[in-house]
Design a protein around this motif. Sequence first.
Motif, PDB file in Angstrom:
ATOM      1  N   GLY A 116      71.812  30.117  61.768  1.00 28.55           N
ATOM      2  CA  GLY A 116      70.550  29.390  61.042  1.00 28.55           C
ATOM      3  C   GLY A 116      70.575  29.345  59.727  1.00 28.55           C
ATOM      4  N   THR A 117      69.756  29.460  59.415  1.00 27.89           N
ATOM      5  CA  THR A 117      69.299  29.563  57.510  1.00 27.89           C
ATOM      6  C   THR A 117      68.279  30.876  57.653  1.00 27.89           C
ATOM      7  OG1 THR A 117      68.948  28.186  55.622  1.00 27.89           O
ATOM      8  CG2 THR A 117      67.543  27.588  57.061  1.00 27.89           C
ATOM      9  N   ASP A 118      68.210  31.354  56.328  1.00 26.67           N
ATOM     10  CA  ASP A 118      67.076  32.575  55.687  1.00 26.67           C
ATOM     11  C   ASP A 118      66.523  31.852  55.026  1.00 26.67           C
ATOM     12  OD1 ASP A 118      65.499  34.577  55.523  1.00 26.67           O
ATOM     13  OD2 ASP A 118      67.729  35.872  55.924  1.00 26.67           O
ATOM     14  N   ILE A 119      65.697  31.521  54.746  1.00 27.32           N
ATOM     15  CA  ILE A 119      64.758  31.396  53.345  1.00 27.32           C
ATOM     16  C   ILE A 119      63.820  32.831  53.409  1.00 27.32           C
ATOM     17  CG2 ILE A 119      63.493  29.438  52.119  1.00 27.32           C
ATOM     18  CD1 ILE A 119      64.328  27.615  53.762  1.00 27.32           C
ATOM     19  N   ILE A 120      64.088  32.775  51.717  1.00 21.01           N
ATOM     20  CA  ILE A 120      62.931  33.370  50.106  1.00 21.01           C
ATOM     21  C   ILE A 120      62.145  33.084  50.051  1.00 21.01           C
ATOM     22  CG2 ILE A 120      63.124  35.483  49.878  1.00 21.01           C
ATOM     23  CD1 ILE A 120      65.036  36.633  51.599  1.00 21.01           C
TER      24      ILE A 120
ATOM     25  N   ALA B  26      57.579  35.545  58.145  1.00 15.96           N
ATOM     26  CA  ALA B  26      57.547  37.071  58.350  1.00 15.96           C
ATOM     27  C   ALA B  26      56.351  36.981  56.861  1.00 15.96           C
ATOM     28  CB  ALA B  26      58.274  37.404  57.917  1.00 15.96           C
ATOM     29  N   VAL B  27      54.944  36.746  57.330  1.00 17.60           N
ATOM     30  CA  VAL B  27      54.342  36.405  55.425  1.00 17.60           C
ATOM     31  C   VAL B  27      53.898  37.978  55.475  1.00 17.60           C
ATOM     32  CG1 VAL B  27      52.014  35.130  54.503  1.00 17.60           C
ATOM     33  CG2 VAL B  27      53.577  34.419  56.780  1.00 17.60           C
ATOM     34  N   LYS B  28      54.153  38.457  54.427  1.00 19.07           N
ATOM     35  CA  LYS B  28      53.482  39.807  53.702  1.00 19.07           C
ATOM     36  C   LYS B  28      53.406  39.426  52.099  1.00 19.07           C
ATOM     37  CE  LYS B  28      58.494  40.769  55.389  1.00 19.07           C
ATOM     38  NZ  LYS B  28      59.965  41.534  54.903  1.00 19.07           N
ATOM     39  N   SER B  29      52.134  40.575  52.481  1.00 20.50           N
ATOM     40  CA  SER B  29      51.305  40.819  51.174  1.00 20.50           C
ATOM     41  C   SER B  29      50.963  39.523  51.097  1.00 20.50           C
ATOM     42  CB  SER B  29      52.484  41.284  49.894  1.00 20.50           C
ATOM     43  OG  SER B  29      53.212  42.510  50.578  1.00 20.50           O
TER      44      SER B  29
ATOM     45  N   GLU C  40      54.060  36.739  50.220  1.00 19.48           N
ATOM     46  CA  GLU C  40      55.934  36.743  50.111  1.00 19.48           C
ATOM     47  C   GLU C  40      56.234  36.348  51.562  1.00 19.48           C
ATOM     48  OE1 GLU C  40      56.430  40.461  49.455  1.00 19.48           O
ATOM     49  OE2 GLU C  40      55.994  40.922  47.203  1.00 19.48           O
ATOM     50  N   VAL C  41      57.832  34.922  51.641  1.00 20.02           N
ATOM     51  CA  VAL C  41      56.897  34.905  52.817  1.00 20.02           C
ATOM     52  C   VAL C  41      58.920  34.630  53.376  1.00 20.02           C
ATOM     53  CG1 VAL C  41      57.214  32.218  54.259  1.00 20.02           C
ATOM     54  CG2 VAL C  41      55.052  32.929  52.740  1.00 20.02           C
ATOM     55  N   GLU C  42      59.471  35.036  54.470  1.00 24.74           N
ATOM     56  CA  GLU C  42      60.953  34.642  54.839  1.00 24.74           C
ATOM     57  C   GLU C  42      60.814  33.909  56.517  1.00 24.74           C
ATOM     58  OE1 GLU C  42      64.679  37.379  55.897  1.00 24.74           O
ATOM     59  OE2 GLU C  42      62.726  38.868  55.443  1.00 24.74           O
ATOM     60  N   LEU C  43      62.079  32.839  56.101  1.00 19.95           N
ATOM     61  CA  LEU C  43      61.683  31.822  57.226  1.00 19.95           C
ATOM     62  C   LEU C  43      63.352  32.094  57.736  1.00 19.95           C
ATOM     63  CD1 LEU C  43      60.861  29.912  59.179  1.00 19.95           C
ATOM     64  CD2 LEU C  43      61.915  28.608  56.791  1.00 19.95           C
ATOM     65  N   LYS C  44      63.448  32.108  59.183  1.00 20.00           N
ATOM     66  CA  LYS C  44      64.424  32.315  59.834  1.00 20.00           C
ATOM     67  C   LYS C  44      64.271  31.230  61.384  1.00 20.00           C
ATOM     68  CE  LYS C  44      65.556  37.388  58.608  1.00 20.00           C
ATOM     69  NZ  LYS C  44      66.512  38.477  59.763  1.00 20.00           N
ATOM     70  N   THR C  45      65.632  30.857  61.445  1.00 21.04           N
ATOM     71  CA  THR C  45      65.145  29.476  61.795  1.00 21.04           C
ATOM     72  C   THR C  45      66.818  28.752  62.502  1.00 21.04           C
ATOM     73  OG1 THR C  45      64.007  27.061  62.554  1.00 21.04           O
ATOM     74  CG2 THR C  45      65.127  27.716  59.855  1.00 21.04           C
TER      75      THR C  45
ATOM     76  N   SER D 105      65.924  32.625  48.285  1.00 17.37           N
ATOM     77  CA  SER D 105      67.006  32.611  48.569  1.00 17.37           C
ATOM     78  C   SER D 105      66.976  31.577  49.567  1.00 17.37           C
ATOM     79  CB  SER D 105      67.929  33.571  48.456  1.00 17.37           C
ATOM     80  OG  SER D 105      66.841  34.663  48.908  1.00 17.37           O
ATOM     81  N   GLN D 106      68.292  30.835  50.057  1.00 16.58           N
ATOM     82  CA  GLN D 106      68.150  30.333  50.912  1.00 16.58           C
ATOM     83  C   GLN D 106      69.602  30.714  51.372  1.00 16.58           C
ATOM     84  OE1 GLN D 106      67.425  26.197  51.617  1.00 16.58           O
ATOM     85  NE2 GLN D 106      67.931  25.777  53.617  1.00 16.58           N
ATOM     86  N   THR D 107      70.231  31.535  52.603  1.00 16.88           N
ATOM     87  CA  THR D 107      71.546  31.897  53.062  1.00 16.88           C
ATOM     88  C   THR D 107      72.010  31.730  54.625  1.00 16.88           C
ATOM     89  OG1 THR D 107      70.862  33.812  53.189  1.00 16.88           O
ATOM     90  CG2 THR D 107      71.679  33.406  51.192  1.00 16.88           C
ATOM     91  N   PRO D 108      72.847  31.407  54.646  1.00 13.06           N
ATOM     92  CA  PRO D 108      72.927  31.504  56.551  1.00 13.06           C
ATOM     93  C   PRO D 108      72.718  32.644  56.676  1.00 13.06           C
ATOM     94  CG  PRO D 108      75.461  30.393  54.991  1.00 13.06           C
ATOM     95  CD  PRO D 108      74.283  31.204  53.931  1.00 13.06           C
TER      96      PRO D 108
END
Length: 604
Positions: free
Chosen positions: A122-126, A147-150, A109-114, A134-137
Amino acid sequence: MADIIKMMSDALANQIAAGEVIQRPASVVKELVENSVDAGATKITVNIKDAGRTLIQVTDNGCGMSENDARMSFERHATSKINTADDLFCIYTKGFRGEALASIAAVAEVELKTRREEDVMGTDIIINGANFVSQTPCNTPKGTNFAVKSLFFNVPARRKFLKANSTELQHIITEFQRVVLTHPQIEFSLYHNDNILYQLPKANLKQRIISVFGKSLNSELIPVEIDTSIVKITGFTGKPSTSKKKSDKQFFFVNNRFMKNSYFNKAIALAYDKLVLPDCVPAYFLYFDIDPHTIDVNIHPTKTEINFENASDIFRLLQAGIRETLSKSDVAPSIDFDNDFDSEEVPYFSKDIPAPQAPQVNYNPFYNPFEHESNTIARHNAENWEKLYNPQEDTQVLTQSYTSNQQTMLGEGFAQNSAEQKLIQIKNKYIISPVKSGLMVIDQSRAHYRILYEKYISAISENADGVQTLLYPETINIDTQTFAMAYDIREELASVGFDIEYSENILTIIGIPPFLNSNNAIDILKDIIDSYKNENTSILSSIKETLAKTIARRESIPYGKPLAQQEMQNLIDNLFASSSPNYSPDGKPAVVIMQMDEIDKKFI
């Protein structure tokens, strides 16, 4: 018949690729930290939970990504570094194939904020298991936060084969070290379960090495400077006197990329030939600066194996350069060809002088030390040998159970007159004795190792809750990696009698197991920690066995030690009174029977 060949789904293809690129949590740390370096970061923070099983978070202050680039970065083979095939032979960046993020997202499970500096938001991708969520501002600092989870949540077979947390943590630390040693100009931090393991400020190369491996290296390192038209090699190598058997401080880097190369390791070994003890290796941190067109880094998914166009030339330059470095540092002997040879100092004999005669020794060749009262014991031993062993089962494993009056009996059985035959020691290493089926050969060190191991495993079991409090506590200053391992196995160490306080790379030894000699307790503790650090054992099930092996290995008779007849006899007596006389605790043969037919074949 219907067609059977079809295209794989992208998710499945990414999971297969992940099997090569993402082998364990340490692989994720490597890929993400290297991406941060490539992004021009000057500060990188790594935060780990449960050795990477629960969380791997890498935060940097690099250039960041645009909204579109952030989304594209998870596509397989998406890259900003390669445009043509020729670019593969001019690579200075860490990553280039575009496999890492797609592979990570396929099994976690990956979340990227950049955010880029010029962007307001910035942008937030899950992404979960290769499925875009999702991808949201978002509001986020300049740079990137992964953040790499599980990890491996959707590949349970892969997750099942992960090692203990302590082992996985050591792999993470190893990958972290490989990156920080090539970029001393970057500030790095590493946290595990909210405990700080490394806090590395910007520094020069030597300061960075010392920060990673401890202040003890400060006086051990010798600067290396080899400048040729083929390759430039800089860095540091260790003094021969500080070489050790374990090889955790040997590093090659090529154009700031960590490299494994057994061929160049051999060049170092030859340069130190006759300067270090057998099986010992020095520390070295060597950095190759070479034309990227003369190497190929694209031969392995982890990019740690590199082909060299001029490997044999570099081998010779490396060997000669290290040897010269050692000579200039007065740690290797140099040959002075300017000294005249004084022949008068060499003794010589004139032909007129009689040759020296060998001294005459008078002895009785018929003397038998077993006559009189000893003869009774000899006959008794020989008779017991005959009763104990069946000549038809000479090749079977010698695992007899012994009663108290049979403790002095050996395996395989001597011939009828064996008690009148001496044991023979060969090369101060092996003990040889004739047996019914041929010759019995015993490895003296492994035999003693087996004896002592059983002695100490029994002592540990009998003193399970005992602690011997030291009159004066001992302190050990160790590097961060060793401290992390010691802290991780603190409960196991306590269970066998070590009372230790842990504080910022310092172990304070308050108590030790009651059967342990305080003079070598520190060294034994270090050996135990190293055995886990080098992944030689399993932590959860064998701390007692590891302790017994460590003490026994240290105290066992070394090779090269001459033994008297009685010492050899006692060694063999005790060996065959043990539960498994044929093998050392490490499973290596301690006793070998050379059958008579094997010997006969040698004379055909």
